[in-house]
Every structure is written in C-alpha cells, then in structure tokens.
Design a protein around this motif. Structure first.
Motif, short mmCIF file in Angstrom:
data_model
loop_
_atom_site.label_atom_id
_atom_site.label_comp_id
_atom_site.label_asym_id
_atom_site.label_seq_id
_atom_site.Cartn_x
_atom_site.Cartn_y
_atom_site.Cartn_z
N LEU A 284 0.81 -1.22 0.00
CA LEU A 284 0.00 0.00 0.00
C LEU A 284 0.85 1.27 0.00
O LEU A 284 0.31 2.37 -0.22
CB LEU A 284 -0.92 0.02 1.23
CG LEU A 284 -2.11 -0.94 1.24
CD1 LEU A 284 -2.82 -0.87 2.57
CD2 LEU A 284 -3.07 -0.63 0.09
N SER A 285 2.14 1.13 0.24
CA SER A 285 2.98 2.32 0.40
C SER A 285 2.99 3.19 -0.85
O SER A 285 2.87 4.42 -0.76
CB SER A 285 4.40 1.93 0.79
OG SER A 285 4.98 1.08 -0.19
N TYR A 286 3.12 2.57 -2.04
CA TYR A 286 3.18 3.41 -3.25
C TYR A 286 1.86 4.12 -3.52
O TYR A 286 1.86 5.34 -3.75
CB TYR A 286 3.60 2.60 -4.47
CG TYR A 286 3.47 3.43 -5.73
CD1 TYR A 286 4.38 4.44 -6.00
CD2 TYR A 286 2.39 3.26 -6.60
CE1 TYR A 286 4.24 5.26 -7.11
CE2 TYR A 286 2.24 4.06 -7.72
CZ TYR A 286 3.17 5.06 -7.97
OH TYR A 286 3.02 5.88 -9.07
N PRO A 287 0.70 3.42 -3.52
CA PRO A 287 -0.55 4.16 -3.76
C PRO A 287 -0.77 5.31 -2.79
O PRO A 287 -1.27 6.37 -3.18
CB PRO A 287 -1.63 3.08 -3.61
CG PRO A 287 -0.94 1.80 -3.91
CD PRO A 287 0.46 1.97 -3.40
N ILE A 288 -0.39 5.11 -1.52
CA ILE A 288 -0.60 6.16 -0.53
C ILE A 288 0.35 7.33 -0.76
O ILE A 288 -0.07 8.50 -0.76
CB ILE A 288 -0.42 5.58 0.90
CG1 ILE A 288 -1.58 4.64 1.22
CG2 ILE A 288 -0.32 6.70 1.93
CD1 ILE A 288 -1.40 3.85 2.49
N ILE A 289 1.63 7.04 -0.97
CA ILE A 289 2.61 8.11 -1.23
C ILE A 289 2.25 8.86 -2.51
O ILE A 289 2.29 10.10 -2.55
CB ILE A 289 4.03 7.51 -1.33
CG1 ILE A 289 4.49 7.00 0.04
CG2 ILE A 289 5.03 8.54 -1.86
CD1 ILE A 289 5.78 6.21 0.00
N ASP A 290 1.90 8.13 -3.56
CA ASP A 290 1.55 8.75 -4.84
C ASP A 290 0.33 9.65 -4.70
O ASP A 290 0.29 10.76 -5.24
CB ASP A 290 1.30 7.65 -5.87
CG ASP A 290 1.02 8.21 -7.26
OD1 ASP A 290 1.74 9.14 -7.68
OD2 ASP A 290 0.10 7.71 -7.92
N ALA A 291 -0.68 9.18 -3.97
CA ALA A 291 -1.89 9.99 -3.79
C ALA A 291 -1.59 11.27 -3.03
O ALA A 291 -2.01 12.37 -3.43
CB ALA A 291 -2.95 9.17 -3.05
N LEU A 292 -0.84 11.17 -1.93
CA LEU A 292 -0.54 12.35 -1.12
C LEU A 292 0.38 13.33 -1.85
O LEU A 292 0.24 14.54 -1.71
CB LEU A 292 0.09 11.92 0.21
CG LEU A 292 -0.84 11.19 1.17
CD1 LEU A 292 -0.06 10.59 2.34
CD2 LEU A 292 -1.92 12.12 1.69
N ASP A 293 1.31 12.81 -2.65
CA ASP A 293 2.22 13.67 -3.39
C ASP A 293 1.51 14.43 -4.50
O ASP A 293 1.87 15.58 -4.82
CB ASP A 293 3.35 12.84 -4.02
CG ASP A 293 4.43 12.49 -3.02
OD1 ASP A 293 4.37 13.00 -1.88
OD2 ASP A 293 5.33 11.70 -3.38
N VAL A 312 -3.27 2.09 10.80
CA VAL A 312 -4.42 2.58 10.03
C VAL A 312 -4.75 4.01 10.45
O VAL A 312 -5.02 4.88 9.62
CB VAL A 312 -5.64 1.67 10.21
CG1 VAL A 312 -6.84 2.19 9.42
CG2 VAL A 312 -5.31 0.24 9.77
N ARG A 313 -4.73 4.25 11.76
CA ARG A 313 -4.99 5.60 12.28
C ARG A 313 -4.02 6.61 11.68
O ARG A 313 -4.42 7.71 11.27
CB ARG A 313 -4.88 5.58 13.80
CG ARG A 313 -5.10 6.93 14.48
CD ARG A 313 -5.05 6.74 15.99
NE ARG A 313 -5.24 8.00 16.68
CZ ARG A 313 -4.26 8.81 17.08
NH1 ARG A 313 -3.00 8.48 16.82
NH2 ARG A 313 -4.53 9.93 17.71
N LYS A 314 -2.74 6.25 11.62
CA LYS A 314 -1.75 7.18 11.08
C LYS A 314 -1.97 7.43 9.58
O LYS A 314 -1.81 8.57 9.11
CB LYS A 314 -0.34 6.64 11.32
CG LYS A 314 0.78 7.52 10.77
CD LYS A 314 0.74 8.94 11.35
CE LYS A 314 1.15 8.98 12.79
NZ LYS A 314 1.32 10.38 13.29
N ILE A 315 -2.34 6.41 8.84
CA ILE A 315 -2.62 6.60 7.40
C ILE A 315 -3.77 7.58 7.22
O ILE A 315 -3.70 8.50 6.40
CB ILE A 315 -2.94 5.24 6.74
CG1 ILE A 315 -1.68 4.38 6.68
CG2 ILE A 315 -3.51 5.44 5.33
CD1 ILE A 315 -1.94 2.95 6.25
#
Length: 404
Positions: A284-293, A312-315
């Motif tokens: 999940l790291s890439y989709p999350i980083i890509d979305a936030l960037d 999950v809370r931190k995400i």
C-alpha cells in the motif's frame, strides 16, 4: 477531487445510494488535524477522507466495486469491446423487476476550475442513457449540458465539435460510452476526464498480487524506493532497507550480538520471511505516497485487514492533515475496526454505514444524519446498535449444546 458518487441497481444495491465528500455545516472539535478543502468560490468544502462501516455482506464492498466498474467501463468500453458484445454489468437480482432494469452510476467531481457531473445507465446489451454537465466553480453558476444521450438520441452542446462529429458519423456503438469513444479521438475534455479517472485507484484484498507487482515496479525509482523504505521504518517493522534483486524484493534487517551491539545485517526474502501485515503495508505504500504527493484518490476495501489499528490511524491522519496532504488527495475505505471511531479522526460527515433491509437491498447513510454530539462515544454507540449497520447474531450456542 470527488464531490459525490451515486448508483442504483448494481449488485446488492437496488435503490439509489450516494456517498458524498461534501462537508456539512456541522461544528466539529477534533483532537487531530482534519481540515476540509474549500472549493474555489463555490462556498462548498470537500472532505479528505471517508470510511464505510457495516456488517459482513451488508454491501460495503459493493459500493467500491461500483466505483471500480465505473472507472473500468469508462476507460475500456470503446477499446476493449466489439459491436454486439455484452456489457459485464450486474444488476440487483433479488427483485424480478430490477433484474431487467438498467444500472445507473454518476460521479460529481472537480478539477478546481469546473465541476462536472457525469453518469450513465446501462444494461448488459447497451448504454441506455449517458450525460455530462459542467459548471464553473463559482456561487450560483449554472450547469451546462455538454451532451445527453437517451435511447439512441443524443443532444450535443454546439461547442463540443469532436462529439458532434462522432455522433453525426454514427461512431458511437450501442455498447460503448460517448466519453470513452471521444477520448480515443482526442477530445480534450474527454481526455481530461479519463485522466482524472486514471488518478483514482480502487484496491481490493483479492488483488494483492496486482498490488504487489505495482510495488515491485516502482522500486526501480531510487528516490521513491527511499521513501517507501522510510514508510516501512516508521511502522516499526524492523526493516532497514527494501530493494529489488533479480526481480524479487528483499528486506535488510540489523543483526546484533549478545551485548546488543549492531554487528551485521541480514537479508530476507520479502514474500518468504515477512508477515502478511508487513507485505500489505509495503504494497500500500506506493498508492498512498503517490496519492498524497499528487492529489490523487485511493479507494481501499478493508484497509484495516492485517494492519495494526495505530498504523491505520496514522494513514488516515496523513490524508486528513493539510500538512501531509497539501494537494487535496482523498481516501475512501471500508473497515470493521471500530477503534477508529473513538480515535478522534473523523467528522460525523466522514462516517458512513451500510445495512441490508429485509429484501436484501443495501442502503447507505451518514453519521451526520443522526442528532448526536461531536463528542459522543461513536464506537460504543455503534457497537450497541444505535446507528444500525451491525450484524444480527443468532443464538449460535444452540449449535453446540447437548452434543456428547
């Protein structure tokens, strides 16, 4: 950003269901940063995240499956089908009438300058209706019809030259969308909308292999690999480095002597040695980083599965905070872990519930519809059934009583 998504007659959903990212006027006082995103001069504000709760088989995942179908049908209906082929849409089958009625889906979204409302109605045989409206991001701006298609007849705005030509030359197949067709012929607005859709990723647990392969591809980017590794370090997974060797992922861990001194490092096969939770977090790291960037949208079924509640809370916190999410990325996910309801993360309008009625039909509703205080114990009240959307568990003990 997405404003609303609504659908009707798809899988377990018979009547119209709507998930909204429009912020309400409710006053919230949360301990964690959670700022809405003002939408230009419209007076509207948008939410950065939303969660859907409900019992097993209540239809949570079906809303996400509808979003996946919406994206897939728009991007592929022209290029991946031939004339006369069936459309793989699945209407609500527990009613003899809806089984033969079209499925409807519609999304309202914005590029920051305009608000678009696009939708369609389809059966397994043909597109019954399709529409696209646009209005400026200003108060009291009027909605303009760019095209409207219904039962073989299509009205097109005079300035939509590409689409007018496609319709006049009968280039629109019965089983293909105007939007999909127009994008293939480089209509600027259609191309822009498909690009917006391309920046929306829908992730299901059943697609772990696809997600894993996506993660592998992006490790070739050294800068991105460093960020993914840092993402893993934050989660206290014991991983010092993640790299790709002979097209397989390996993780490096520190090795210590009996005195607690770091003396060496050990390399593990990621898939062979890391836990399922670690593998999911990494995937999940890439989709999350890509979305936030880049201000994209990520939609995740059962985000809390295999992950610790604090992760999950931190995400969720990263999406809610304008500091870590300055470009207005959005997160929509389903969950069962009620800890998140008591973690001070969500406004009431960010929490949604699904439940089925006695006819097997999914309905969806927001916590904002209840007259409760923002300081109410949402987790306790939900588990006690105050908001519905919980399983009705029978006396299963009888199954085991009296056995010898």
């Amino acid at each position: 950003m997405i404003l609303e998504f609504c659908l009707r007659n798809y899988l377990s959903i018979r009547n119209e269901v709507k998930i909204s990212f429009l912020a309400t006027s409710l006053k919230e006082n949360l301990p964690e940063p959670n700022e809405t995103v003002p939408l230009a001069d419209t007076g509207l504000s948008l939410l950065r995240s939303a969660v859907v709760y409900g019992a097993n088989a209540s239809g949570k995942s079906n809303i996400l499956k509808a979003l996946a179908f919406f994206k897939r049908f728009i991007t592929e209906s022209f290029i991946n089908s031939q004339a006369g082929e069936d459309i793989d849409v699945q209407p609500f089958r527990l009613n003899s009438t809806s089984l033969h009625e079209p499925t409807m889906m519609e999304a309202t979204f914005t590029d920051g300058n305009h608000i678009y409302r696009y939708g369609f109605e389809v059966t397994s045989k043909a597109v019954v209706a399709e529409w696209l409206f646009q209005r400026a991001c200003k108060k009291r701006a009027k909605e303009v019809e760019l095209f409207y298609r219904e039962n073989g007849a299509t009205n097109v705005h005079p300035q939509s030259d590409h689409i007018k030509e496609l319709v006049a030359k009968k280039m629109i197949r019965d089983n293909a969308l105007i939007l999909s067709t127009a994008a293939q012929f480089n209509d600027p607005k259609a191309v822009a909308i498909l690009q917006w859709l391309g920046n929306t990723q829908v992730i299901f647990c059943s697609e772990e292999e696809t997600l894993w392969q996506q993660a592998i591809r992006h490790l070739d980017d050294e800068a991105l690999r460093e960020r993914i590794t840092a993402f893993a370090r934050y989660a206290d997974l014991g991983i010092e480095e993640i790299s790709k060797v002979d097209n397989r992922i390996v993780s490096r861990h520190s090795q210590y002597d009996s005195e607690g001194r770091e003396v060496n490092n050990v390399t593990f096969s990621f898939l062979g040695n890391e836990s399922e939770g670690t593998i999911k977090y990494f995937s999940l790291s890439y989709p999350i980083i890509d979305a936030l960037d880049n201000g994209k949208r990520v939609i995740i079924d059962e985000l809390d599965s295999k992950l610790h509640p604090l992760l999950v809370r931190k995400i969720v916190m990263m999406f809610n905070s304008p500091e870590t999410n300055p470009k207005g990325a959005q997160l929509l996910f389903t969950a069962h872990d009620t800890f998140l309801l008591s973690a001070g993360l969500f406004r009431r309008d960010q929490v949604w519930f699904t439940q089925k009625d006695s006819f097997g039909t999914t309905e969806a509703y927001s916590l904002a519809e209840y007259k409760v205080r923002s300081t109410s114990p949402f987790e306790r009240d939900y588990l006690q059934g105050r908001y519905g959307a919980t399983p009705i568990i029978g006396d299963i003990e009888n199954l085991f009583k009296g056995r010898k």
